[in-house]
Design a protein around this motif. Structure first.
Motif, PDB file in Angstrom:
ATOM      1  N   PRO B 326       0.866  -1.178   0.015  1.00  0.00           N
ATOM      2  CA  PRO B 326      -0.115  -0.106  -0.204  1.00  0.00           C
ATOM      3  C   PRO B 326       0.788   1.245  -0.124  1.00  0.00           C
ATOM      4  O   PRO B 326       2.126   1.092   0.710  1.00  0.00           O
ATOM      5  CB  PRO B 326      -0.790  -0.147   1.271  1.00  0.00           C
ATOM      6  CG  PRO B 326      -0.600  -1.375   1.531  1.00  0.00           C
ATOM      7  CD  PRO B 326       0.615  -1.954   1.297  1.00  0.00           C
ATOM      8  N   ARG B 330      -3.226  -3.373  -3.345  1.00  0.00           N
ATOM      9  CA  ARG B 330      -4.238  -4.104  -2.344  1.00  0.00           C
ATOM     10  C   ARG B 330      -4.134  -5.425  -2.557  1.00  0.00           C
ATOM     11  O   ARG B 330      -4.732  -5.983  -3.539  1.00  0.00           O
ATOM     12  CB  ARG B 330      -5.571  -3.555  -2.526  1.00  0.00           C
ATOM     13  CG  ARG B 330      -6.101  -3.101  -1.053  1.00  0.00           C
ATOM     14  CD  ARG B 330      -7.445  -2.153  -1.218  1.00  0.00           C
ATOM     15  NE  ARG B 330      -7.252  -1.390  -2.303  1.00  0.00           N
ATOM     16  CZ  ARG B 330      -8.478  -0.711  -2.849  1.00  0.00           C
ATOM     17  NH1 ARG B 330      -9.621  -1.206  -2.389  1.00  0.00           N
ATOM     18  NH2 ARG B 330      -8.112   0.128  -3.834  1.00  0.00           N
ATOM     19  N   ASP B 335      -3.677  -0.870  -6.931  1.00  0.00           N
ATOM     20  CA  ASP B 335      -4.414   0.069  -6.305  1.00  0.00           C
ATOM     21  C   ASP B 335      -4.160   1.451  -7.232  1.00  0.00           C
ATOM     22  O   ASP B 335      -3.590   2.303  -6.988  1.00  0.00           O
ATOM     23  CB  ASP B 335      -4.165   0.311  -4.821  1.00  0.00           C
ATOM     24  CG  ASP B 335      -5.264   1.031  -4.339  1.00  0.00           C
ATOM     25  OD1 ASP B 335      -5.884   1.785  -5.127  1.00  0.00           O
ATOM     26  OD2 ASP B 335      -5.080   1.464  -3.089  1.00  0.00           O
ATOM     27  N   GLY B 338      -4.911   4.672  -5.298  1.00  0.00           N
ATOM     28  CA  GLY B 338      -4.030   5.006  -4.302  1.00  0.00           C
ATOM     29  C   GLY B 338      -2.610   5.410  -5.051  1.00  0.00           C
ATOM     30  O   GLY B 338      -1.979   6.415  -4.581  1.00  0.00           O
ATOM     31  N   ARG B 339      -2.324   4.826  -5.986  1.00  0.00           N
ATOM     32  CA  ARG B 339      -1.018   5.047  -6.765  1.00  0.00           C
ATOM     33  C   ARG B 339      -1.295   6.340  -7.373  1.00  0.00           C
ATOM     34  O   ARG B 339      -0.346   6.862  -7.232  1.00  0.00           O
ATOM     35  CB  ARG B 339      -0.830   3.911  -7.838  1.00  0.00           C
ATOM     36  CG  ARG B 339       0.420   3.804  -8.626  1.00  0.00           C
ATOM     37  CD  ARG B 339       0.505   2.859  -9.281  1.00  0.00           C
ATOM     38  NE  ARG B 339       0.087   2.977 -10.547  1.00  0.00           N
ATOM     39  CZ  ARG B 339       0.208   2.098 -11.621  1.00  0.00           C
ATOM     40  NH1 ARG B 339       0.428   0.874 -11.382  1.00  0.00           N
ATOM     41  NH2 ARG B 339      -0.599   2.421 -12.811  1.00  0.00           N
TER      42      ARG B 339
END
Lengths: 373, 463
Positions: B326, B330, B335, B338-339
């Motif tokens: 993370p 995930r 992700d 998120g990235r």
């Protein structure tokens, strides 16, 4: 969506150009535009369904039978195309799909004919064995590449000849030759047991079998793997920048082994589908160069699983329709001519990019920098 | 011409040989101003450049290499006999002992270099530029080259001899130009100077102020990285060192003295014998992935080859190495949101331009690529960081910002090993340093012992 379309445009234009050139060539060869139009119409009828005949007779068979022919060819093109695309994702050019497919076909023929299993699982076991055989055969090239630095193009070409000669000139004519029935001597291996045949999807005369849905599911899975999963990301990183991937802590050699085994498995699976779905035994001479076609299909599909699927389906239809063009005296190699021309135009994709964007096509700065280093 | 790495020697010579065009200034040959549009123009005006990396075709013969580009022909066909005769004549005239029929790949490095010089002379060069010609030669070959150079000069040729080996320059040249940070720092007669004086001119005296401005800081913590008798049998010989938590240890040295190989060994890219302990665990021979998992960060020297994957996007490159954790992943899945968010914040805080995480990183300028690499490595908050040439290709503001961030990372308790060819950088950042020469480390020098003159001499192999 716009981006997807833009990326696919060179391939679509290449295919359109190939179709147009072949249309003109056909018309010129007989000085007859009607012949060319008829031929293309027959190609559609033979590939996607005989609509005029359907409106006349109302029989569904005239629609489903062409689909059976198209999809059984498309399944094989798709699997070998994916095989080439997967190897390409890790930076390897797998010319050996043909050999891996041949090995897979043989294993499927042996398991299909000589192992007794219930109908439900017999084809699956046959396909699994075909895939494993292809994976093992593909892995030879990966080991040679990683351990000894043998270029995979060279090793897979040689492995093709080894597989074809070992199987067609020895195993199939010798130890695995079919037992003669009475006085009739049969070339090739024994017929597979009925339990091993890939189930047909329709009860009519259509030959649509499980191979095509399986291939499409695999294409979707590979797309998800390459674009959504960490493992696929690592695989692509190894293909695009092996030293950077190594520095980032990615086990480069392991990813190469895995991708090449997967590539071989897909080609082996194509061999399994060919035997269990269409041939029902390993014939004296396989004579089905789907492994080599896979290279063209992968390149026209730009090594993208979905692109490969579209390209395989298109050329499957073309092949099936091409058989029907023979009724008009057009040679059966015609669809291959279209495929070859399309590949030629795709290979010139820098020209397309230049024409499409109006900017000079340049090789990536990276490649030149690396060479300098 | 002498100067440190990056002082601008090669750039200047590339202007003279027509590879680069100057933004301003003039080039004059024999009283005529010239404007080169390319290397061809410079060759026609009698300038011959011998590059540090030879521009020869190894499987071809000496004669074939020399005539390449202007091959003699007879009735439209290549006349190799004429080529052999012509090249043999050139060799005799200038006193080179070379067999025109020998294949270049069979020749020693020293002889290959002679082929380069003959190639330039064969094309009528009056001005010869030798770019660090002795860097690849054995001492004997170097002596021979000095003799050849002297005789060419006596013969009326002009020779520009570039080196950072001061003794050689003193023995070969009449006049010596010292470059420092892209400017001419001095021009002296060889007969009126010494190696010490040249070293001082090369390194400059501006460093004293920077050294002082560091101020006092907390003492370093326990040893985080310890190497003992590290040896790869090729470039690194019995290297031992320590880096403590909360300090920057510099490795100064002239290019090609084993610092690149040492960095590769420490980051798991090159096998070696000896011992390497990372936070008290033996890690020599561990893979780059294991080392990263144990808290080692790495800013490699060769950015395009080792640090980035050019065809991938900026955000993919920012995730590289940590892509399994993370906020980049995930479970087994990438992700994406998120990235993307993490990449956007890194681009913002490091001022990487353009601020587009989906851009291919190959399309960024070198300086912005380097900022992205440093952002990635420092953001992982490594306990031990190996940085090689962290500011090469960056502008002054970016250099300052990188230096500040490296210091801040140290102050948070990280151990940093800095390998750089830029002595100013090593002096400015390091709390202790070692000098590497010929694959061996010097004794360690504490900050109060930082004496550029002495370090400069150690870098050049004098003790």
């Amino acid at each position: 969506m716009k981006r997807v379309f833009h990326g696919a445009l060179p391939s679509l234009l290449s295919i359109a150009l190939a179709l147009a050139i072949c249309f003109v060539a056909l018309a010129l060869s007989r000085s007859d535009v009607h012949l060319a139009t008829d031929a293309y119409a027959q190609m559609i009828f033979g590939g996607v369904g005989d609509f005029p005949s359907f409106t006349e007779s109302g029989r569904w068979g005239v629609l489903t039978r062409p689909w059976g022919e198209s999809t059984s060819r498309a399944a094989l093109l798709l699997l070998t195309g994916l095989s080439v695309a997967v190897a390409f994702s890790v930076g390897l050019f797998n010319i050996g799909a043909q050999g891996q497919m041949t090995v897979g076909a043989l294993l499927a023929a042996v398991v299909g004919a000589h192992v007794s299993l219930p109908a439900g699982i017999h084809p699956l076991v046959g396909l699994l064995c075909a895939a494993l055989a292809g994976a093992a055969y593909g892995s030879i090239a990966a080991v040679l590449k990683v351990r000894r630095g043998v270029h995979e193009v060279i090793s897979t070409i040689m492995l093709n000849w080894i597989a074809v000669n070992l199987i067609e000139n020895w195993l199939v004519t010798g130890p695995l030759r079919a037992h003669s029935e009475g006085t009739v001597s049969i070339a090739g291996t024994d017929q597979i047991l009925p339990t091993a045949e890939l189930p047909r999807l329709l009860s009519d005369g259509s030959r649509i079998h499980l191979g095509f849905p399986i291939a499409v599911l695999i294409a979707l899975a590979l797309w998800a793997w390459l674009s959504r999963l960490r493992h696929g990301f690592e695989t692509r990183a190894v293909g695009l920048g092996p030293e950077a991937a190594r520095t980032a802590g990615i086990p480069v050699e392991r990813r190469i082994y895995q991708a090449m085994a997967l590539s071989g498995a897909l080609a082996g699976l194509a061999g399994g589908v060919l035997v269990l779905g269409t041939e029902f035994r390993f014939p004296a001479v396989l004579g089905a160069p789907y492994g080599f076609d896979g290279i063209a299909i992968a390149l026209i599909g730009q090594n993208h699983p979905i692109g490969v699927a579209v390209s395989a389906l298109f050329f499957g239809i073309l092949r099936a329709g091409g058989t029907r063009m023979q009724l008009l005296g057009v040679h059966k190699s015609f669809p291959e001519l279209i495929q070859g021309l399309a590949l030629l135009f795709v290979a010139a994709r820098y020209v397309w990019r230049k024409l499409l964007s109006g900017r000079a096509a340049r090789p990536s700065p990276r490649s030149s920098e690396v060479q300098r280093a | 011409m002498v100067g440190e790495n990056g002082a601008g020697k090669s750039t200047l010579m590339n202007v003279l040989s027509g590879l680069y065009r100057p933004d301003a200034g003039e080039v004059w040959i024999d009283g005529t101003q010239v404007h080169f549009r390319g290397p061809g123009d410079a060759i026609r005006r009698g300038i011959g450049m011998v590059h540090q990396h030879f521009m020869l075709v190894p499987p071809l013969t000496v004669a074939e290499n020399v005539v390449l580009g202007r091959e003699p022909t007879r009735r439209g066909l290549l006349d190799l006999e004429a080529a052999v005769d012509q090249v043999g004549e050139t060799c005799r005239r200038f006193g080179f002992k070379l067999d025109p029929r020998a294949r270049v790949e069979d020749l020693s490095v020293g002889s290959q270099q002679k082929v380069e010089i003959v190639k330039a002379l064969h094309r009528g060069a009056q001005v010869l530029i030798l770019d660090e010609p002795t860097a690849v030669l054995t001492p004997q070959e170097a002596d021979e080259l000095v003799a050849v150079t002297r005789s060419l000069a006596a013969d009326g040729h002009t020779v520009v001899f570039i080196s950072h080996k001061l003794r050689e320059v003193l023995s070969v040249a009449e006049r010596i130009v010292v470059l420092r940070r892209g400017r001419k720092a001095a021009e002296v007669r060889a007969s009126e100077t010494t190696a010490e004086a040249l070293a001082e001119l090369m390194v400059g005296e501006s460093n004293a102020a920077k050294v002082a401005s560091q101020g006092a800081r907390a003492p370093a913590g326990p040893v985080a990285l310890r190497g003992e008798a590290i040896d790869d049998g090729v470039a690194v010989h019995g290297v031992s060192f320590t880096v403590r938590a909360g300090e920057i240890v510099g490795i100064a040295g002239v290019d090609g003295n084993g610092q690149r190989e040492l960095a590769e060994i420490l980051t798991g890219l090159r096998p070696a014998s000896g011992s390497l302990r990372l936070m008290d665990t033996e890690v020599l021979g561990a893979s780059p992935g294991e080392l990263r998992a144990r808290g080692l960060g790495h800013v490699p020297e060769d950015r395009l080859l080792r640090a980035i994957v050019g065809p991938m996007s900026v955000e993919e490159n920012l995730a590289l190495g940590r892509h399994g954790r993370p906020p980049f992943a995930r479970g087994p899945f990438i992700d994406f949101s998120g990235r993307r968010a993490h990449a956007a914040s890194l681009l913002e805080s490091w001022d990487v331009r353009p601020r587009d995480p989906s851009q291919r990183i190959a399309a960024l300028s070198g300086g912005n690529q380097q900022k992205a690499v440093l952002a990635r490595e420092l953001d992982a908050d490594p306990k031990v960081l190996v940085v090689v040439q962290p500011t090469r290709g960056l502008d002054i503001a970016a250099v300052r910002s990188v230096h500040e961030r490296l210091r801040a990372h140290r102050d948070r308790g990280a151990a940093i090993l800095l390998v750089s060819l830029d002595l100013d950088e090593v002096l400015a950042l390091s709390d202790r340093l070692y000098v590497i020469f010929g694959g061996r480390l010097s004794v360690e020098l504490a900050r109060e012992d930082f004496d550029e003159r002495r370090i400069g001499r150690m870098m050049l192999g004098a003790t």
